[in-house]
Design an enzyme around this catalytic site. Structure first.
Site, short mmCIF file in Angstrom:
data_model
loop_
_atom_site.label_atom_id
_atom_site.label_comp_id
_atom_site.label_asym_id
_atom_site.label_seq_id
_atom_site.Cartn_x
_atom_site.Cartn_y
_atom_site.Cartn_z
N HIS A 100 -9.45 1.57 5.28
CA HIS A 100 -8.14 1.72 5.95
C HIS A 100 -8.32 2.71 7.11
CE1 HIS A 100 -3.99 2.75 6.68
NE2 HIS A 100 -3.66 1.66 6.01
N ASN B 202 0.86 -1.18 0.00
CA ASN B 202 0.00 0.00 0.00
C ASN B 202 0.90 1.24 0.00
OD1 ASN B 202 -1.84 2.02 0.43
ND2 ASN B 202 -2.44 1.36 2.50
N GLY C 67 2.62 2.67 10.78
CA GLY C 67 3.57 3.77 10.58
C GLY C 67 4.31 4.20 11.84
N GLY D 244 2.94 -1.08 4.37
CA GLY D 244 2.99 0.35 4.06
C GLY D 244 4.40 0.79 3.74
N GLU E 253 -5.21 -4.52 10.98
CA GLU E 253 -4.19 -3.49 11.10
C GLU E 253 -4.46 -2.69 12.38
OE1 GLU E 253 -2.31 -2.36 7.04
OE2 GLU E 253 -4.05 -1.10 7.36
P1 13P Z 1 3.13 0.60 7.75
O1 13P Z 1 3.63 -0.71 7.18
O2 13P Z 1 3.87 1.79 7.26
O3 13P Z 1 3.02 0.55 9.25
O4 13P Z 1 1.64 0.79 7.20
C1 13P Z 1 0.76 -0.28 7.26
C2 13P Z 1 -0.44 0.06 6.52
O5 13P Z 1 -1.16 0.97 6.87
C3 13P Z 1 -0.74 -0.72 5.30
O6 13P Z 1 -2.01 -0.44 4.84
#
Ligand code: 13P
Length: 265
Positions: free
Chosen positions: A101, A8, A179, A246, A173
Site C-alpha cells: 500500500h 481497508n 484519502g 478506505g 491506487e
Molecule cells: P480512501 O478510499 O480513503 O481514499 O483510501 C483508499 C485506500 O487507500 C484503500 O487502500
C-alpha cells in the site's frame, strides 16, 4: 470475471467499533443474499492485525465475507519484534494480504524488492497477495505515471509462476487520490487499468500453454476516494474488477451502498 470489494480499515476502529460494524453488516448482506452469487462477488474486510481473530469468529459461518490483512513481514519467522508473519495470518483465517500500500511505501519505505519477498511469503502460506501500485502526483505531472506503475509491477512480480499468478490481485491506487476526496477521472481509470491489463497480458498470457490467458484473469481493483456516489461509474469502466475502499468502508451503510453499486455494475 468475479468482482472484488475490499474494505481497508487502515489504523481505525476499536474492537467494539469493529464488532458493531460487522453486526450491522451481516443482516444487511443476508437481505441481499439472493442478489449475491457467491461465485461472482468476493467481499473482504481488512481490519488491523489485532481484530483479525475476533472478526473471523464473528463471520465464521458467513461465506460472503472473507478476511484480508493490511500487511505482513517478509521473513518466515524469527527475532523480528513487533512483526507479524504470513503463516500467523493464515492461522487466524486470513485469505488475502494487502502488499505495498502506498502508505507503507511512503512511511515504512517499502521497496519493490521487499514487496516481492512479502508476496512470496503470502503465497507460500496459501493466501492471496493483493499488490497495490500507483503513481504520485509529481510522477503524473512529469508524465512518468505509466513508467512508475510499470516498474512497481515488474520488480514486485518477477519470477512468479503461473500457479502463483492465478492467486494474484492488483489494486491501482493513485497516491494523489488516496484519502484526498480527489477521485481519478474515468479517463484516468480507463487508461491506467487498460495499461496494467496490457502489462499483465504481455507478461503472463504466453507464460505457459497449460494456462489459458493468465494475465487477463488477474483482477484489477481501483482504490482512491471511491465512495457511494462515484462507485457505480468507476466499477462500470473496462478492466475495473472491483474496489479497494478506505474511508468509505469505515461506515457500514456507505460500504453497503458501494456493495450494491458493484453488484449493479
Ligand atoms: P480512501 O478510499 O480513503 O481514499 O483510501 C483508499 C485506500 O487507500 C484503500 O487502500
Amino acid at each position: 470475471m468475479k468482482k472484488y470489494l475490499i474494505g481497508n480499515w487502515k489504523m481505525n476502529k476499536t474492537l467494539q467499533e469493529a464488532t458493531e460494524f460487522i453486526k450491522y453488516l451481516l443482516p444487511q448482506l443476508e437481505a441481499i443474499k439472493k442478489d449475491i452469487d457467491n461465485s461472482s462477488l468476493n467481499l473482504m474486510l481488512a481490519p488491523s492485525f489485532v481484530h483479525l481473530f475476533p472478526i473471523n469468529e464473528l463471520i465464521y459461518n458467513d461465506s460472503f465475507i472473507q478476511l484480508a490483512a493490511q500487511n505482513c513481514h517478509h521473513e518466515t519467522q524469527g527475532a523480528f519484534t513487533g512483526e507479524v508473519s504470513a503463516t500467523m495470518l493464515a492461522s487466524v483465517g486470513v485469505d488475502c494480504v494487502i502488499i505495498g500500500h502506498s502508505e507503507r511505501r511512503i512511511y515504512q519505505k517499502e521497496t519493490n524488492d521487499l514487496l516481492l519477498s512479502k508476496i512470496k511469503k503470502v503465497l507460500a502460506a496459501g493466501m492471496r497477495p493483493l499488490l497495490c501500485c500507483g503513481e504520485s502526483m509529481e510522477q503524473r505531472n512529469a508524465g512518468e505515471h505509466k513508467a512508475a506503475v510499470h516498474q512497481q509491477l515488474k520488480e514486485s512480480l518477477i519470477d512468479l509462476t503461473p500457479l502463483e499468478i492465478q492467486k494474484l490481485l492488483i489494486a491501482y491506487e493513485p497516491v494523489w487520490a488516496i484519502g484526498t476526496g480527489q477521485v481519478a477521472s474515468l479517463e484516468v481509470v480507463v487508461e491506467m487499468h487498460d495499461f496494467i491489463r496490457n502489462i499483465l497480458s504481455d507478461q503472463y498470457d504466453i507464460l505457459s500453454d497449460q494456462y489459458d490467458r493468465l494475465g487477463e484473469q488477474v483482477p484489477i481493483l481501483y482504490g482512491g476516494s471511491c465512495n457511494p456516489k462515484n462507485a457505480g461509474a468507476i466499477f462500470g469502466c473496462p478492466n475495473v474488477n472491483g474496489g479497494l475502499i478506505g474511508s468509505a468502508a469505515l461506515q457500514a451503510d456507505h460500504f453497503m451502498e458501494i456493495i450494491t453499486a458493484l453488484l449493479k455494475a
